[in-house]
Design a protein around this motif. Sequence first.
Motif, PDB file in Angstrom:
ATOM      1  N   ILE A 175       0.881  -1.163   0.000  1.00 59.56           N
ATOM      2  CA  ILE A 175       0.000   0.000   0.000  1.00 59.56           C
ATOM      3  C   ILE A 175       0.920   1.214   0.000  1.00 59.56           C
ATOM      4  O   ILE A 175       1.804   1.313   0.855  1.00 59.56           O
ATOM      5  CB  ILE A 175      -0.917   0.031   1.239  1.00 59.56           C
ATOM      6  CG1 ILE A 175      -1.803  -1.218   1.277  1.00 59.56           C
ATOM      7  CG2 ILE A 175      -1.761   1.305   1.261  1.00 59.56           C
ATOM      8  CD1 ILE A 175      -2.552  -1.401   2.590  1.00 59.56           C
ATOM      9  N   THR A 176       0.743   2.113  -0.956  1.00 60.21           N
ATOM     10  CA  THR A 176       1.569   3.316  -1.009  1.00 60.21           C
ATOM     11  C   THR A 176       0.801   4.499  -0.431  1.00 60.21           C
ATOM     12  O   THR A 176      -0.420   4.429  -0.226  1.00 60.21           O
ATOM     13  CB  THR A 176       1.999   3.653  -2.449  1.00 60.21           C
ATOM     14  OG1 THR A 176       0.842   4.102  -3.172  1.00 60.21           O
ATOM     15  CG2 THR A 176       2.642   2.449  -3.141  1.00 60.21           C
ATOM     16  N   ASP A 177       1.524   5.586  -0.224  1.00 62.66           N
ATOM     17  CA  ASP A 177       0.871   6.799   0.264  1.00 62.66           C
ATOM     18  C   ASP A 177      -0.192   7.281  -0.727  1.00 62.66           C
ATOM     19  O   ASP A 177      -1.197   7.880  -0.327  1.00 62.66           O
ATOM     20  CB  ASP A 177       1.892   7.896   0.561  1.00 62.66           C
ATOM     21  CG  ASP A 177       2.779   8.247  -0.626  1.00 62.66           C
ATOM     22  OD1 ASP A 177       2.927   7.433  -1.571  1.00 62.66           O
ATOM     23  OD2 ASP A 177       3.358   9.342  -0.612  1.00 62.66           O
ATOM     24  N   GLN A 178      -0.004   6.996  -2.016  1.00 60.45           N
ATOM     25  CA  GLN A 178      -1.007   7.375  -3.009  1.00 60.45           C
ATOM     26  C   GLN A 178      -2.259   6.499  -2.911  1.00 60.45           C
ATOM     27  O   GLN A 178      -3.359   6.950  -3.212  1.00 60.45           O
ATOM     28  CB  GLN A 178      -0.411   7.293  -4.413  1.00 60.45           C
ATOM     29  CG  GLN A 178       0.701   8.302  -4.626  1.00 60.45           C
ATOM     30  CD  GLN A 178       1.449   8.081  -5.931  1.00 60.45           C
ATOM     31  OE1 GLN A 178       1.510   6.967  -6.460  1.00 60.45           O
ATOM     32  NE2 GLN A 178       2.041   9.153  -6.443  1.00 60.45           N
ATOM     33  N   ASP A 179      -2.073   5.238  -2.480  1.00 60.19           N
ATOM     34  CA  ASP A 179      -3.201   4.322  -2.301  1.00 60.19           C
ATOM     35  C   ASP A 179      -3.967   4.586  -1.010  1.00 60.19           C
ATOM     36  O   ASP A 179      -5.139   4.227  -0.887  1.00 60.19           O
ATOM     37  CB  ASP A 179      -2.720   2.860  -2.218  1.00 60.19           C
ATOM     38  CG  ASP A 179      -1.911   2.397  -3.399  1.00 60.19           C
ATOM     39  OD1 ASP A 179      -2.184   2.838  -4.531  1.00 60.19           O
ATOM     40  OD2 ASP A 179      -0.992   1.568  -3.191  1.00 60.19           O
ATOM     41  N   TRP A 180      -3.257   5.166  -0.022  1.00 55.54           N
ATOM     42  CA  TRP A 180      -3.784   5.224   1.333  1.00 55.54           C
ATOM     43  C   TRP A 180      -5.166   5.881   1.464  1.00 55.54           C
ATOM     44  O   TRP A 180      -6.027   5.345   2.172  1.00 55.54           O
ATOM     45  CB  TRP A 180      -2.769   5.869   2.266  1.00 55.54           C
ATOM     46  CG  TRP A 180      -3.251   6.067   3.674  1.00 55.54           C
ATOM     47  CD1 TRP A 180      -3.203   7.224   4.396  1.00 55.54           C
ATOM     48  CD2 TRP A 180      -3.853   5.097   4.551  1.00 55.54           C
ATOM     49  NE1 TRP A 180      -3.730   7.044   5.652  1.00 55.54           N
ATOM     50  CE2 TRP A 180      -4.144   5.736   5.771  1.00 55.54           C
ATOM     51  CE3 TRP A 180      -4.201   3.755   4.411  1.00 55.54           C
ATOM     52  CZ2 TRP A 180      -4.742   5.092   6.844  1.00 55.54           C
ATOM     53  CZ3 TRP A 180      -4.800   3.102   5.484  1.00 55.54           C
ATOM     54  CH2 TRP A 180      -5.054   3.765   6.674  1.00 55.54           C
ATOM     55  N   PRO A 181      -5.462   7.003   0.807  1.00 61.44           N
ATOM     56  CA  PRO A 181      -6.806   7.579   0.997  1.00 61.44           C
ATOM     57  C   PRO A 181      -7.929   6.605   0.643  1.00 61.44           C
ATOM     58  O   PRO A 181      -8.917   6.493   1.377  1.00 61.44           O
ATOM     59  CB  PRO A 181      -6.801   8.807   0.082  1.00 61.44           C
ATOM     60  CG  PRO A 181      -5.356   9.197   0.020  1.00 61.44           C
ATOM     61  CD  PRO A 181      -4.602   7.891  -0.001  1.00 61.44           C
ATOM     62  N   GLU A 182      -7.779   5.863  -0.453  1.00 58.40           N
ATOM     63  CA  GLU A 182      -8.806   4.905  -0.855  1.00 58.40           C
ATOM     64  C   GLU A 182      -8.847   3.717   0.110  1.00 58.40           C
ATOM     65  O   GLU A 182      -9.917   3.245   0.505  1.00 58.40           O
ATOM     66  CB  GLU A 182      -8.569   4.413  -2.281  1.00 58.40           C
ATOM     67  CG  GLU A 182      -9.631   3.451  -2.766  1.00 58.40           C
ATOM     68  CD  GLU A 182      -9.391   2.981  -4.193  1.00 58.40           C
ATOM     69  OE1 GLU A 182      -9.861   1.881  -4.504  1.00 58.40           O
ATOM     70  OE2 GLU A 182      -8.742   3.711  -4.961  1.00 58.40           O
ATOM     71  N   VAL A 183      -7.678   3.223   0.503  1.00 56.01           N
ATOM     72  CA  VAL A 183      -7.611   2.100   1.445  1.00 56.01           C
ATOM     73  C   VAL A 183      -8.218   2.512   2.781  1.00 56.01           C
ATOM     74  O   VAL A 183      -8.985   1.763   3.393  1.00 56.01           O
ATOM     75  CB  VAL A 183      -6.155   1.612   1.607  1.00 56.01           C
ATOM     76  CG1 VAL A 183      -6.033   0.611   2.752  1.00 56.01           C
ATOM     77  CG2 VAL A 183      -5.657   1.005   0.299  1.00 56.01           C
ATOM     78  N   MET A 184      -7.892   3.719   3.237  1.00 51.65           N
ATOM     79  CA  MET A 184      -8.436   4.223   4.499  1.00 51.65           C
ATOM     80  C   MET A 184      -9.966   4.295   4.439  1.00 51.65           C
ATOM     81  O   MET A 184     -10.655   3.883   5.383  1.00 51.65           O
ATOM     82  CB  MET A 184      -7.852   5.605   4.815  1.00 51.65           C
ATOM     83  CG  MET A 184      -8.378   6.215   6.090  1.00 51.65           C
ATOM     84  SD  MET A 184      -7.559   7.758   6.579  1.00 51.65           S
ATOM     85  CE  MET A 184      -7.644   8.729   5.096  1.00 51.65           C
ATOM     86  N   ALA A 185     -10.495   4.793   3.335  1.00 49.41           N
ATOM     87  CA  ALA A 185     -11.945   4.899   3.187  1.00 49.41           C
ATOM     88  C   ALA A 185     -12.592   3.511   3.211  1.00 49.41           C
ATOM     89  O   ALA A 185     -13.651   3.317   3.834  1.00 49.41           O
ATOM     90  CB  ALA A 185     -12.296   5.635   1.897  1.00 49.41           C
TER      91      ALA A 185
END
Length: 195
Positions: A175-185
């Motif tokens: 999981i990258t920092d770019q993926d994190w907003p979607e993963v967090m949601a």
Amino acid sequence: MKIEPVVLENRWVRLEPFAPGLKEALRAAISVDPEAWSIMVSTAYGEAFDPWWDGFMKRLAGGRDTPYAVRRLSDGRIVGASSLHDLVPEHRRVELGSTFYHPDARGGVINPASKRLLLGHAFDSGIVRVEIITDAINARSQAAIARLGAVREAVLRRHKTTHTGRVRDTVMFAITDQDWPEVMARLDARLAAFA
């Protein structure tokens, strides 16, 4: 860069950095289920618990690993362990793993609630890539990692030798920092179902 060993808490779990006062409660929680430990790289089962604990405490003191005892807030009991480990500061990369839960804490809110806290802490600390790896024969673990929203990137052939001597293939997720907003949601929506 450093990932500070601080207490992390949400509605379901409190993650407490390893400290001497947690040792025996953690032993009771994870020195169980030898079959589950049988496919792990290392083990904390039985007589192996003390060397496993000592290794994490040494790496914690060196700033390389941030291991946590997982306390279930509904009953206050330590039910497992998980870690942000093998930090590579120059590349802002860390691995999330060394996760093991008591059998009665598997399959519910404990794992997603813990992962939400650990991932949030990693990215808030400046990490740009969190790696999550598992044994290629561990389909249950792979499914749980995929449910988090991690991207399956590769199979590393004959990558590690388990404590039993078996040479394993490793499935690499990240999981990258770019993926994190979607993963967090996704994680937040999943956790909302437990509220």
